[in-house]
Motif scaffolding. Structure first.
Motif, PDB file in Angstrom:
ATOM      1  N   ALA A 353       0.852  -1.196   0.000  1.00 56.53           N
ATOM      2  CA  ALA A 353       0.000   0.000   0.000  1.00 56.53           C
ATOM      3  C   ALA A 353       0.884   1.241   0.000  1.00 56.53           C
ATOM      4  CB  ALA A 353      -0.915   0.003   1.219  1.00 56.53           C
ATOM      5  N   VAL A 354       0.445   2.282  -0.719  1.00 53.49           N
ATOM      6  CA  VAL A 354       1.263   3.484  -0.843  1.00 53.49           C
ATOM      7  C   VAL A 354       0.364   4.682  -1.142  1.00 53.49           C
ATOM      8  CG1 VAL A 354       1.663   3.175  -3.321  1.00 53.49           C
ATOM      9  CG2 VAL A 354       3.357   4.402  -1.949  1.00 53.49           C
ATOM     10  N   GLU A 355       0.802   5.865  -0.733  1.00 58.36           N
ATOM     11  CA  GLU A 355       0.061   7.094  -1.019  1.00 58.36           C
ATOM     12  C   GLU A 355       0.558   7.727  -2.313  1.00 58.36           C
ATOM     13  OE1 GLU A 355       0.651   9.613   2.357  1.00 58.36           O
ATOM     14  OE2 GLU A 355      -1.053   8.786   3.456  1.00 58.36           O
ATOM     15  N   MET A 356      -0.376   8.302  -3.065  1.00 54.39           N
ATOM     16  CA  MET A 356      -0.017   9.048  -4.274  1.00 54.39           C
ATOM     17  C   MET A 356      -0.602  10.454  -4.179  1.00 54.39           C
ATOM     18  SD  MET A 356      -0.309   8.138  -8.337  1.00 54.39           S
ATOM     19  CE  MET A 356      -2.094   8.049  -8.463  1.00 54.39           C
ATOM     20  N   LEU A 357       0.284  11.442  -4.199  1.00 55.57           N
ATOM     21  CA  LEU A 357      -0.110  12.845  -4.182  1.00 55.57           C
ATOM     22  C   LEU A 357      -0.467  13.286  -5.594  1.00 55.57           C
ATOM     23  CD1 LEU A 357      -0.153  15.601  -2.560  1.00 55.57           C
ATOM     24  CD2 LEU A 357       2.221  15.887  -3.336  1.00 55.57           C
ATOM     25  N   GLY A 358      -1.516  14.072  -5.722  1.00 60.42           N
ATOM     26  CA  GLY A 358      -1.880  14.563  -7.051  1.00 60.42           C
ATOM     27  C   GLY A 358      -2.886  15.694  -6.968  1.00 60.42           C
ATOM     28  N   PRO A 359      -2.838  16.630  -7.902  1.00 61.85           N
ATOM     29  CA  PRO A 359      -3.807  17.730  -7.917  1.00 61.85           C
ATOM     30  C   PRO A 359      -5.096  17.321  -8.620  1.00 61.85           C
ATOM     31  CG  PRO A 359      -2.254  18.025  -9.693  1.00 61.85           C
ATOM     32  CD  PRO A 359      -1.849  16.752  -8.984  1.00 61.85           C
ATOM     33  N   VAL A 360      -6.142  18.064  -8.371  1.00 63.19           N
ATOM     34  CA  VAL A 360      -7.407  17.870  -9.081  1.00 63.19           C
ATOM     35  C   VAL A 360      -7.826  19.221  -9.657  1.00 63.19           C
ATOM     36  CG1 VAL A 360      -9.850  17.295  -8.872  1.00 63.19           C
ATOM     37  CG2 VAL A 360      -8.145  15.937  -7.658  1.00 63.19           C
ATOM     38  N   GLY A 361      -8.041  19.255 -10.971  1.00 59.21           N
ATOM     39  CA  GLY A 361      -8.453  20.485 -11.624  1.00 59.21           C
ATOM     40  C   GLY A 361      -7.315  21.292 -12.204  1.00 59.21           C
ATOM     41  N   ARG A 362      -6.080  20.850 -12.001  1.00 63.25           N
ATOM     42  CA  ARG A 362      -4.933  21.589 -12.546  1.00 63.25           C
ATOM     43  C   ARG A 362      -4.655  21.192 -13.994  1.00 63.25           C
ATOM     44  NH1 ARG A 362      -1.944  23.726 -15.135  1.00 63.25           N
ATOM     45  NH2 ARG A 362       0.145  24.535 -14.744  1.00 63.25           N
ATOM     46  N   ILE A 373      -4.875   5.043 -13.205  1.00 63.41           N
ATOM     47  CA  ILE A 373      -3.552   4.520 -12.851  1.00 63.41           C
ATOM     48  C   ILE A 373      -3.644   3.679 -11.581  1.00 63.41           C
ATOM     49  CG2 ILE A 373      -1.250   5.193 -12.038  1.00 63.41           C
ATOM     50  CD1 ILE A 373      -1.552   7.659 -13.959  1.00 63.41           C
ATOM     51  N   ALA A 374      -4.406   4.169 -10.601  1.00 66.38           N
ATOM     52  CA  ALA A 374      -4.577   3.415  -9.354  1.00 66.38           C
ATOM     53  C   ALA A 374      -5.229   2.063  -9.624  1.00 66.38           C
ATOM     54  CB  ALA A 374      -5.411   4.221  -8.367  1.00 66.38           C
ATOM     55  N   GLN A 383      -1.873  -1.042  -3.746  1.00 66.83           N
ATOM     56  CA  GLN A 383      -3.077  -0.322  -3.342  1.00 66.83           C
ATOM     57  C   GLN A 383      -2.739   1.155  -3.124  1.00 66.83           C
ATOM     58  OE1 GLN A 383      -5.934  -1.988  -3.482  1.00 66.83           O
ATOM     59  NE2 GLN A 383      -4.709  -3.805  -4.023  1.00 66.83           N
ATOM     60  N   ILE A 384      -3.415   2.014  -3.861  1.00 64.33           N
ATOM     61  CA  ILE A 384      -3.135   3.452  -3.817  1.00 64.33           C
ATOM     62  C   ILE A 384      -4.141   4.169  -2.924  1.00 64.33           C
ATOM     63  CG2 ILE A 384      -3.054   5.583  -5.178  1.00 64.33           C
ATOM     64  CD1 ILE A 384      -0.715   3.753  -5.750  1.00 64.33           C
ATOM     65  N   HIS A 403       5.328  12.354   0.096  1.00 65.08           N
ATOM     66  CA  HIS A 403       4.662  11.120  -0.323  1.00 65.08           C
ATOM     67  C   HIS A 403       5.555  10.338  -1.294  1.00 65.08           C
ATOM     68  CE1 HIS A 403       0.968  12.659   1.512  1.00 65.08           C
ATOM     69  NE2 HIS A 403       1.274  13.810   0.954  1.00 65.08           N
ATOM     70  N   PRO A 404       5.435   9.010  -1.297  1.00 66.64           N
ATOM     71  CA  PRO A 404       6.302   8.187  -2.152  1.00 66.64           C
ATOM     72  C   PRO A 404       6.015   8.329  -3.647  1.00 66.64           C
ATOM     73  CG  PRO A 404       5.332   6.889  -0.369  1.00 66.64           C
ATOM     74  CD  PRO A 404       4.599   8.182  -0.407  1.00 66.64           C
ATOM     75  N   MET A 405       4.776   8.749  -3.991  1.00 66.79           N
ATOM     76  CA  MET A 405       4.401   8.899  -5.396  1.00 66.79           C
ATOM     77  C   MET A 405       3.724  10.249  -5.588  1.00 66.79           C
ATOM     78  SD  MET A 405       2.686   5.132  -6.101  1.00 66.79           S
ATOM     79  CE  MET A 405       2.746   5.241  -7.895  1.00 66.79           C
ATOM     80  N   HIS A 406       3.907  10.836  -6.765  1.00 63.27           N
ATOM     81  CA  HIS A 406       3.215  12.087  -7.068  1.00 63.27           C
ATOM     82  C   HIS A 406       2.892  12.142  -8.555  1.00 63.27           C
ATOM     83  CE1 HIS A 406       7.594  12.941  -7.280  1.00 63.27           C
ATOM     84  NE2 HIS A 406       7.278  13.614  -8.365  1.00 63.27           N
ATOM     85  N   PHE A 407       1.641  12.427  -8.849  1.00 64.21           N
ATOM     86  CA  PHE A 407       1.189  12.609 -10.231  1.00 64.21           C
ATOM     87  C   PHE A 407       1.275  14.091 -10.560  1.00 64.21           C
ATOM     88  CE2 PHE A 407      -2.177  13.993 -13.075  1.00 64.21           C
ATOM     89  CZ  PHE A 407      -2.034  13.143 -14.160  1.00 64.21           C
TER      90      PHE A 407
END
Length: 507
Positions: A353-362, A373-374, A383-384, A403-407
């Motif tokens: 399991a891992v967290e993915m940081l990402g913006p919404v609307g940008r 992708i998740a 598991q994202i 965070h370990p991942m970033h979109f």
């Protein structure tokens, strides 16, 4: 009979006069409309001071007001701006001859003092600017030689110093100091093709043509920018002819617009590359097998075809394909079985399991892309958990490497591969999620190589090594899609900016 005739004649004359007046009024309104072009984009600038707001949509507005020393034309070629020529008296010095006879919108003359001021304020420790990150490592300072000559000093020879200067607009020193930063940022003065007229916050920015522009006056008289955050609202405003151009068009809207008479779509490959960054310094992504696994787990073609509607270009390089020095590299093949095998080999047979940081609307379809992708990663056992704050908080968490991942997507106003390397590998701006002594050494070589072909070779080697290390999930290059009315004669630029000087109107 005579009285009746006179009355009829008078009535007819009045009718003709009213009709003629209405026709003149309609023609005048049509002419006024023809001279005004309105753009709808997603966000309103925070400020019109280029040292404060560096978001590309804000920069796009500002570059209609200001000029830089050097510029790129609509095809991406480097051309003179407020500097009419330049030379390198020493490998670490650039001497620029400034254009004479140029005036700011308030009538004050443009001189070397304005250039020195515009750069020096970025280095002011009491007021650090986000724009400084574009100069750090390239420009140490700018000195006045005489009223129309300046000397740019570099910490060492820098091959990309010329396009780097595109990033810095020139402001009038005296006017800025008289107004103060906040007031100037709300009512700016430049030398550009359009003058600031007014700004109704979160409603519209109105720019009027600068008839004394040194390149010659623009074809249109007025350029209006309206912030309309919601996609459908932007589309509706175009369909109702309330605006002439809308940016960030989604693929769903393309099909709708193409069916509407009087509207059209223009799309160009962008400078923006989308990817999922992986923190290779700690956690599961320190293992190259895990990084390779997630690349094989994501079906890039499906993301492009299904989510992006075909309006994206698969790219397995750190550099967008529109940039100088970009290399074409083979994509990581979509192969979930291989991904599972690599994860098992790396000690994660059941995934993690891992967290993915990402913006919404940008970005276009950013939320849908992250969800897709998740889902693909879940298929191989990863598991994202999504972390999707507002943009300002996203930037804070991204730079903090929280965070370990970033979109995310990286743009490139310089239009040179080196800027992407600086953002994602060797740059102080967004932290270091990936470190390679070998790649860092090659970056130092390309920075000082003035021979274009030799430099391309070094950049290609860098991209090949980064591709093999897989420090992120390689996705695609965006395409910039615009909807517009048929009266607009304009070819979009590859750098995401709408420079209204290039726009013409045909009726």
């Amino acid at each position: 009979m005579t009285r009746m005739f006179d009355f009829a004649f008078a009535s007819a004359r009045i009718a003709r006069t009213v009709l003629a007046g209405a026709m003149v009024s309609a023609l005048a309104m049509g002419a006024a409309q023809a001279q005004t072009v309105t753009l709808a984009q997603g966000v309103d600038p925070e400020s019109l001071d280029p040292a404060v707001d560096t978001l590309i949509t804000s920069v796009g507005v500002m570059m209609n007001i200001y000029d830089a020393l050097i510029w790129r034309d609509g095809e991406g070629n480097i051309v003179p701006g407020l500097a009419e020529s330049w030379e390198f008296p020493e490998p670490d010095q650039m001497k620029l001859t400034l254009r004479q006879g140029v005036t700011f919108h308030d009538g004050s003359p443009f001189t070397a003092d304005d250039v020195v001021f515009s750069y020096q304020r970025l280095f002011d420790a009491t007021s650090p600017s986000p724009l400084l990150s574009s100069l750090r490592g390239f420009v140490d300072g700018v000195e006045k030689v005489d009223d129309f000559t300046v000397l740019v000093k570099m910490p060492a020879p820098r091959a990309t110093v010329v396009p780097t200067l595109i990033r810095v607009p020139i402001l009038p020193k005296a006017s800025f100091e008289a107004a103060g930063q906040e007031a100037f940022g709300s009512a700016p003065i430049g030398t550009g093709p359009f003058k600031f007229a007014r700004w109704d916050k979160n409603q519209q920015i109105v720019l009027e043509r600068n008839d004394d522009y040194w390149r010659g006056p623009a074809a249109i008289e007025r350029f209006v920018v309206r912030p309309i955050p919601e996609d459908f609202a932007r589309f509706a405003s175009l369909n109702n002819r309330e605006v002439d151009i809308i940016s960030n068009l989604t693929s769903e809207r393309v099909a709708e617009i193409e069916k509407i008479e009087g509207l059209k779509v223009e799309a160009v490959p962008s400078v923006r590359n989308m990817f999922v960054g992986l923190d290779t310094m700690k956690g599961p992504f320190t293992d190259i097998r895990v990084r390779q696994a997630v690349n094989h787990a994501v079906d890039k073609e499906a993301l492009i075809d299904v989510v992006m509607g075909g309006y994206a270009i698969e790219n397995a390089s750190v550099c967008t394909q529109t940039l100088f020095g970009a290399a074409q590299l083979p994509a990581y093949e979509y192969d979930p079985e291989k991904a599972r095998a690599l994860l098992a080999e790396a000690g994660h047979p059941d995934g993690f399991a891992v967290e993915m940081l990402g913006p919404v609307g940008r970005y276009a379809k950013d939320k849908e892309l992250q969800e897709a992708i998740a889902g693909m990663l879940a298929d191989v056992g990863i598991q994202i958990t999504h972390v999707q704050p507002e943009w300002a908080e996203f930037i804070r968490q991204w730079t903090a490497q929280a965070h370990p991942m970033h979109f995310v997507g990286t743009g490139n106003q310089v239009m040179d591969c080196d800027q992407h390397l600086g953002y994602r590998i060797d740059g102080p701006r967004y932290g270091r999620f990936y470190q390679s002594d070998e790649v860092d050494a090659l970056i130092q070589l390309e920075l000082v190589e003035y021979d274009a072909e030799k430099r391309k070779g070094i950049l290609a080697e860098i991209q090949q090594k980064v591709h093999a290390d897989a420090p992120w999930i390689f996705l695609f290059d965006n395409m910039d899609i615009y909807g517009m009315t048929s009266r607009i004669d304009w070819t979009p630029r590859p750098d995401e900016m709408v420079w209204a000087y290039d726009i013409k109107v045909s009726e």
